[in-house]
Design an enzyme around this catalytic site. Structure first.
Site, PDB file in Angstrom:
ATOM      1  N   GLU A  80     -11.930 -65.444 -50.969  1.00 60.01           N
ATOM      2  CA  GLU A  80     -12.528 -66.641 -51.555  1.00 60.01           C
ATOM      3  C   GLU A  80     -11.501 -67.717 -51.904  1.00 60.01           C
ATOM      4  OE1 GLU A  80     -14.805 -65.008 -54.780  1.00 60.01           O
ATOM      5  OE2 GLU A  80     -16.598 -64.792 -53.545  1.00 60.01           O
ATOM      6  N   GLU A 111      -9.129 -42.843 -48.826  1.00 59.66           N
ATOM      7  CA  GLU A 111      -8.372 -43.102 -50.055  1.00 59.66           C
ATOM      8  C   GLU A 111      -7.399 -41.972 -50.398  1.00 59.66           C
ATOM      9  OE1 GLU A 111     -10.654 -41.694 -53.952  1.00 59.66           O
ATOM     10  OE2 GLU A 111     -11.714 -43.312 -52.941  1.00 59.66           O
TER      11      GLU A 111
END
Length: 273
Positions: A80, A111
């Site tokens: 963004e 992960e």
């Protein structure tokens, strides 16, 4: 008994027996605690922001790494910044365990690899000018911890956002930020309060950095990308307010220059002359 509060049983039980109003009210009640917890961490956030600004002023970049929800929030915040602040997508870079496909679907065991984050970071030639923020609600994610350790070995400044007190990530990072939000409404579902806290802090970090790097004038996003009609209209309003001109002139200037900052600076220069 679980050591970490993110794994503690919910303060509520028999959720499936609650009606919709009860569910929404209780979730909201839990969420209301989050901003105060973030407030209590502001001094930790401040230190990280100031150090990061110094590095970025000297050509450094900010990287986010995380897995699952934490990784998605980092990628979201990074993605963004270019449209909001008109900066290259190389200034803040978000990486998620399992790669971009993990943004939409969970990637099994992604992960758990302690070496993969550093492999991912090396593709961007991460170096000692840069800053790495590890994001992990539990503060125990191997992908994040492994990346932070290797970064420190290579003199990269490190930060960590976790939601447990004295989490391993806090012990590893140069600038730990702890947001201890307590048990989730749905036990262990850290996409809820923990995710909200992380999102708030990432907003604070990136917005503060961009303001301090000169990407805001007054309170306006004068470097935003004019990528749709809504943003063009917002740009016109900015010019009308900032330069005290009418809509017709603002429209004409935007059509010609397509850059709010350029127009404002042009007027500033003419005023000085």
């Amino acid at each position: 008994m679980h050591k970490f509060s993110t794994e503690q049983p919910s303060n509520y039980d028999n959720l499936e027996q609650m009606d919709t109003l009860e569910l929404l009210t209780n979730i909201n009640r839990e969420d209301q605690s989050v901003p105060l917890i973030v407030k209590n961490a502001i001094s930790q956030i401040e230190k990280f922001v100031d150090q990061t600004v110094t590095r970025m002023e000297n050509g450094g970049r900010l990287f986010y790494i995380g897995a699952g929800t934490s990784g998605r929030l980092g990628v979201l915040d990074a993605s963004e910044c270019p449209p909001t602040f008109g900066v290259p997508d190389t200034w803040i870079i978000g990486l998620i365990a399992g790669g971009d496909k993990a943004l939409r679907k969970a990637v099994e065991n992604a992960e758990d690899d302690t070496d993969k984050a550093w492999q991912d970071l090396r593709k961007f030639n991460i170096n000692d000018k840069d800053v790495l923020m590890g994001i992990a609600a539990s503060g125990t994610t191997p992908y994040v911890l492994g990346g932070i350790r290797k970064a420190k070995e290579n003199r990269v400044l490190t930060g960590g956002i976790s939601c447990n007190m004295n989490a391993p990530l806090s012990r590893e990072a140069d600038y730990p930020i702890e947001l201890v939000v307590g048990p989730e409404f749905v036990t262990g579902s850290t996409r809820m309060k923990a995710g909200t806290a992380q999102k708030l802090v990432l907003n604070m970090i990136s917005t503060s950095i961009m303001i301090k790097l000169g990407r805001i004038r007054g309170n306006k996003m004068i470097d935003m990308q004019l990528s749709n009609k809504k943003l063009v209209d917002r740009g016109k309003r900015m010019l009308m307010e900032e330069l005290d001109i009418d809509e017709q002139l603002a429209d004409k200037l935007l059509e010609k220059h397509k850059n709010i900052r350029k127009i404002i600076e042009m007027f500033d220069s003419q005023a000085k002359d």
